[in-house]
Design a protein around this motif. Structure first.
Motif, PDB file in Angstrom:
ATOM      1  N   HIS A  42       0.867  -1.261   0.031  1.00 35.34           N
ATOM      2  CA  HIS A  42       0.172   0.033  -0.030  1.00 35.34           C
ATOM      3  C   HIS A  42       0.877   1.355   0.106  1.00 35.34           C
ATOM      4  CE1 HIS A  42       0.998  -1.180   3.824  1.00 35.34           C
ATOM      5  NE2 HIS A  42       0.745  -0.037   4.528  1.00 35.34           N
ATOM      6  N   GLN A  43       2.016   1.247   0.175  1.00 33.23           N
ATOM      7  CA  GLN A  43       3.057   2.327   0.094  1.00 33.23           C
ATOM      8  C   GLN A  43       3.692   2.385  -1.206  1.00 33.23           C
ATOM      9  OE1 GLN A  43       6.090   2.404   3.437  1.00 33.23           O
ATOM     10  NE2 GLN A  43       4.450   1.796   4.988  1.00 33.23           N
ATOM     11  N   LYS A  44       4.081   3.557  -1.732  1.00 36.98           N
ATOM     12  CA  LYS A  44       4.871   3.870  -2.993  1.00 36.98           C
ATOM     13  C   LYS A  44       6.379   2.988  -2.682  1.00 36.98           C
ATOM     14  CE  LYS A  44       7.081   7.427  -5.809  1.00 36.98           C
ATOM     15  NZ  LYS A  44       7.453   8.751  -5.864  1.00 36.98           N
ATOM     16  N   SER A  45       6.562   2.233  -3.741  1.00 32.14           N
ATOM     17  CA  SER A  45       7.708   1.584  -3.610  1.00 32.14           C
ATOM     18  C   SER A  45       9.049   2.430  -4.268  1.00 32.14           C
ATOM     19  CB  SER A  45       7.572   0.270  -4.409  1.00 32.14           C
ATOM     20  OG  SER A  45       8.787  -0.649  -4.134  1.00 32.14           O
ATOM     21  N   TYR A  46      10.010   1.815  -4.093  1.00 33.32           N
ATOM     22  CA  TYR A  46      11.369   2.459  -4.552  1.00 33.32           C
ATOM     23  C   TYR A  46      11.769   1.106  -5.951  1.00 33.32           C
ATOM     24  CZ  TYR A  46      12.985  -0.891  -1.142  1.00 33.32           C
ATOM     25  OH  TYR A  46      13.423  -2.111  -0.618  1.00 33.32           O
ATOM     26  N   LYS A 104      23.272  13.922 -18.180  1.00 32.68           N
ATOM     27  CA  LYS A 104      21.812  13.869 -18.213  1.00 32.68           C
ATOM     28  C   LYS A 104      21.497  12.732 -17.202  1.00 32.68           C
ATOM     29  CE  LYS A 104      18.022  12.353 -21.191  1.00 32.68           C
ATOM     30  NZ  LYS A 104      17.431  11.180 -20.183  1.00 32.68           N
ATOM     31  N   VAL A 105      22.327  11.753 -17.147  1.00 35.78           N
ATOM     32  CA  VAL A 105      22.108  10.679 -16.291  1.00 35.78           C
ATOM     33  C   VAL A 105      22.006  11.241 -14.782  1.00 35.78           C
ATOM     34  CG1 VAL A 105      23.031   8.481 -15.367  1.00 35.78           C
ATOM     35  CG2 VAL A 105      23.216   8.895 -17.656  1.00 35.78           C
ATOM     36  N   ILE A 106      22.981  12.261 -14.415  1.00 36.37           N
ATOM     37  CA  ILE A 106      22.916  12.738 -13.224  1.00 36.37           C
ATOM     38  C   ILE A 106      21.775  13.608 -12.856  1.00 36.37           C
ATOM     39  CG2 ILE A 106      24.177  14.496 -11.475  1.00 36.37           C
ATOM     40  CD1 ILE A 106      26.737  13.380 -12.845  1.00 36.37           C
ATOM     41  N   GLN A 107      21.179  14.301 -13.966  1.00 37.28           N
ATOM     42  CA  GLN A 107      19.983  14.776 -13.551  1.00 37.28           C
ATOM     43  C   GLN A 107      18.901  13.965 -13.792  1.00 37.28           C
ATOM     44  OE1 GLN A 107      20.044  17.282 -17.358  1.00 37.28           O
ATOM     45  NE2 GLN A 107      21.506  18.927 -16.625  1.00 37.28           N
ATOM     46  N   ASP A 108      18.995  13.007 -14.277  1.00 38.49           N
ATOM     47  CA  ASP A 108      17.484  11.889 -14.276  1.00 38.49           C
ATOM     48  C   ASP A 108      17.807  11.346 -12.817  1.00 38.49           C
ATOM     49  OD1 ASP A 108      17.216  12.348 -16.961  1.00 38.49           O
ATOM     50  OD2 ASP A 108      18.119  10.714 -17.546  1.00 38.49           O
ATOM     51  N   TYR A 109      18.714  11.068 -12.397  1.00 38.47           N
ATOM     52  CA  TYR A 109      18.527  10.372 -11.036  1.00 38.47           C
ATOM     53  C   TYR A 109      18.439  11.185  -9.666  1.00 38.47           C
ATOM     54  CZ  TYR A 109      19.366   5.827 -12.953  1.00 38.47           C
ATOM     55  OH  TYR A 109      19.201   4.488 -14.009  1.00 38.47           O
ATOM     56  N   GLY A 110      18.641  12.695 -10.140  1.00 35.77           N
ATOM     57  CA  GLY A 110      18.351  13.764  -9.014  1.00 35.77           C
ATOM     58  C   GLY A 110      17.167  14.137  -9.346  1.00 35.77           C
ATOM     59  N   ASN A 111      16.552  13.550  -9.739  1.00 34.90           N
ATOM     60  CA  ASN A 111      14.802  14.001  -9.756  1.00 34.90           C
ATOM     61  C   ASN A 111      14.084  13.543  -8.574  1.00 34.90           C
ATOM     62  OD1 ASN A 111      14.162  11.165 -10.011  1.00 34.90           O
ATOM     63  ND2 ASN A 111      14.123  11.010 -12.223  1.00 34.90           N
ATOM     64  N   GLN A 112      12.611  13.603  -8.672  1.00 35.07           N
ATOM     65  CA  GLN A 112      11.959  13.031  -7.453  1.00 35.07           C
ATOM     66  C   GLN A 112      11.599  11.728  -7.366  1.00 35.07           C
ATOM     67  OE1 GLN A 112       9.098  15.917  -6.540  1.00 35.07           O
ATOM     68  NE2 GLN A 112      10.296  17.761  -6.927  1.00 35.07           N
ATOM     69  N   GLY A 113      12.266  10.836  -8.245  1.00 35.70           N
ATOM     70  CA  GLY A 113      11.930   9.373  -8.182  1.00 35.70           C
ATOM     71  C   GLY A 113      12.429   8.876  -6.722  1.00 35.70           C
ATOM     72  N   PHE A 114      11.856   7.516  -6.494  1.00 36.84           N
ATOM     73  CA  PHE A 114      12.230   7.027  -5.260  1.00 36.84           C
ATOM     74  C   PHE A 114      13.345   5.899  -5.430  1.00 36.84           C
ATOM     75  CE2 PHE A 114      10.228   4.865  -1.373  1.00 36.84           C
ATOM     76  CZ  PHE A 114      11.364   5.043  -0.601  1.00 36.84           C
ATOM     77  N   TYR A 115      14.511   6.077  -5.083  1.00 32.31           N
ATOM     78  CA  TYR A 115      15.478   4.871  -5.446  1.00 32.31           C
ATOM     79  C   TYR A 115      16.129   4.165  -4.457  1.00 32.31           C
ATOM     80  CZ  TYR A 115      15.209   7.337  -9.756  1.00 32.31           C
ATOM     81  OH  TYR A 115      14.568   8.089 -10.953  1.00 32.31           O
ATOM     82  N   ARG A 162      20.840  14.211  -4.694  1.00 24.47           N
ATOM     83  CA  ARG A 162      19.556  13.619  -3.837  1.00 24.47           C
ATOM     84  C   ARG A 162      19.662  14.287  -2.503  1.00 24.47           C
ATOM     85  NH1 ARG A 162      16.058  11.028  -6.320  1.00 24.47           N
ATOM     86  NH2 ARG A 162      15.514   9.898  -4.267  1.00 24.47           N
ATOM     87  N   TYR A 163      20.599  14.636  -1.846  1.00 21.44           N
ATOM     88  CA  TYR A 163      20.646  15.365  -0.551  1.00 21.44           C
ATOM     89  C   TYR A 163      19.521  16.675  -0.931  1.00 21.44           C
ATOM     90  CZ  TYR A 163      22.134  18.407   3.297  1.00 21.44           C
ATOM     91  OH  TYR A 163      22.413  19.100   4.266  1.00 21.44           O
ATOM     92  N   GLU A 164      19.732  17.395  -1.958  1.00 20.75           N
ATOM     93  CA  GLU A 164      19.189  18.581  -1.962  1.00 20.75           C
ATOM     94  C   GLU A 164      17.461  18.273  -1.993  1.00 20.75           C
ATOM     95  OE1 GLU A 164      20.770  20.361  -5.619  1.00 20.75           O
ATOM     96  OE2 GLU A 164      22.573  20.829  -4.481  1.00 20.75           O
ATOM     97  N   LEU A 165      17.085  17.212  -2.872  1.00 21.98           N
ATOM     98  CA  LEU A 165      15.826  16.855  -2.893  1.00 21.98           C
ATOM     99  C   LEU A 165      15.319  16.340  -1.436  1.00 21.98           C
ATOM    100  CD1 LEU A 165      15.924  14.328  -6.171  1.00 21.98           C
ATOM    101  CD2 LEU A 165      14.675  16.477  -5.618  1.00 21.98           C
ATOM    102  N   PHE A 166      16.229  15.871  -0.507  1.00 23.29           N
ATOM    103  CA  PHE A 166      15.990  15.283   0.668  1.00 23.29           C
ATOM    104  C   PHE A 166      15.609  16.320   1.629  1.00 23.29           C
ATOM    105  CE2 PHE A 166      17.697  14.759   5.062  1.00 23.29           C
ATOM    106  CZ  PHE A 166      16.634  13.807   5.640  1.00 23.29           C
ATOM    107  N   GLU A 167      16.490  17.625   1.544  1.00 21.87           N
ATOM    108  CA  GLU A 167      16.375  18.724   2.405  1.00 21.87           C
ATOM    109  C   GLU A 167      15.166  19.523   2.047  1.00 21.87           C
ATOM    110  OE1 GLU A 167      18.658  20.383   4.963  1.00 21.87           O
ATOM    111  OE2 GLU A 167      18.675  18.140   5.174  1.00 21.87           O
ATOM    112  N   ARG A 227      13.322  10.527   0.196  1.00 20.79           N
ATOM    113  CA  ARG A 227      14.295   9.769   0.592  1.00 20.79           C
ATOM    114  C   ARG A 227      14.907   9.021  -0.419  1.00 20.79           C
ATOM    115  NH1 ARG A 227      10.810   5.853   3.905  1.00 20.79           N
ATOM    116  NH2 ARG A 227       9.228   6.595   2.604  1.00 20.79           N
ATOM    117  N   THR A 228      16.150   8.312  -0.130  1.00 18.16           N
ATOM    118  CA  THR A 228      16.844   7.670  -1.002  1.00 18.16           C
ATOM    119  C   THR A 228      17.385   6.330   0.143  1.00 18.16           C
ATOM    120  OG1 THR A 228      17.702   9.425  -2.246  1.00 18.16           O
ATOM    121  CG2 THR A 228      19.006   7.332  -2.387  1.00 18.16           C
ATOM    122  N   HIS A 229      17.670   5.163  -0.586  1.00 16.52           N
ATOM    123  CA  HIS A 229      18.034   4.097  -0.017  1.00 16.52           C
ATOM    124  C   HIS A 229      19.232   3.536  -0.679  1.00 16.52           C
ATOM    125  CE1 HIS A 229      14.530   3.814   2.358  1.00 16.52           C
ATOM    126  NE2 HIS A 229      13.710   3.245   1.569  1.00 16.52           N
TER     127      HIS A 229
END
Length: 218
Positions: A105-109, A127-138, A166-171, A176-178
């Protein structure tokens, strides 16, 4: 909302606890029973839950089900991601693939090997750094084994740059990131630098297998 404590696998229904329509009350023994069954479905009949690992699984289960009182006792911040460390073959990746299934029932990563990200960078560039620095859950798997990125003659510590993003997204947004890794804190700092390591302290709950944990792949 359907009962999130009941999960169906094929023709078998597993109960992980009780749900009264408002509150979830998980039973750790029932969760372990389901994890064993689901693990065999995912990884084959040789999969099993080891007695030595139950303490760390208990921590991770409480984090995933967001059991606030137990997380406080276990010094886990539910707003942070997980940094799961341990020796090669101890089961880090398998657990991160498996545990997300107890909370459908929770959003998965999405679990992505860091080596694959480095190879993507070599092909596609920044572009890869931008893609993974997005709001996805990884969940970034096996941090530290990836090669140095290189694109048009320029070297780049790809995962280091992604972790800063990812830190900037977290702040800013609490995203979250795992991570799973074989490296300890000193090795992480040596590989990615103090700047990344200091951000990782703020982003992650450190959960560690014992250094003598057996290699389950043997």
């Amino acid at each position: 909302m359907t009962d999130p404590c009941k999960i169906k696998e094929g023709n078998t229904e597993y109960s992980l606890g009780a749900y009264d329509g408002t509150h979830l009350l998980y039973d750790f023994k029932k969760v372990l029973h389901y994890l064993h069954a689901k693990g065999q479905l995912l990884f084959g009949p040789g999969f099993k839950i080891y007695e030595d690992d139950k303490e760390i699984i208990y921590k991770l289960v409480n984090y995933f089900i967001r059991e606030e009182a137990n997380c406080k006792k276990l010094h886990l911040d539910m707003n942070k991601g997980l940094l799961l460390t341990g020796p090669v073959g101890c089961g880090k990746t398998s657990l991160m693939k498996l545990l997300r299934h107890i909370v459908p029932h929770q959003k998965s990563y999405e679990l992505i090997p860091c080596r694959n990200i480095a190879f993507e960078f070599n092909h596609l560039g920044y572009k890869v750094i931008q893609d993974y620095g997005n709001q996805g859950f990884y969940c970034f798997d096996d941090l530290g084994v990836e090669p140095q990125g290189r694109y048009y003659g320029q070297d780049c510590n790809v995962m280091g740059e992604i972790l800063i993003s990812r830190y900037e997204l977290f702040e800013k947004h609490g995203i979250r990131t795992h991570i799973t890794t074989n490296l300890n804190a000193d090795e992480l700092e040596e590989r990615y630098g103090n700047r990344v390591r200091s951000r990782m302290r703020r982003m992650f709950n450190l959960v560690s297998f014992h250094a003598t944990s057996k290699d389950k792949r043997r």
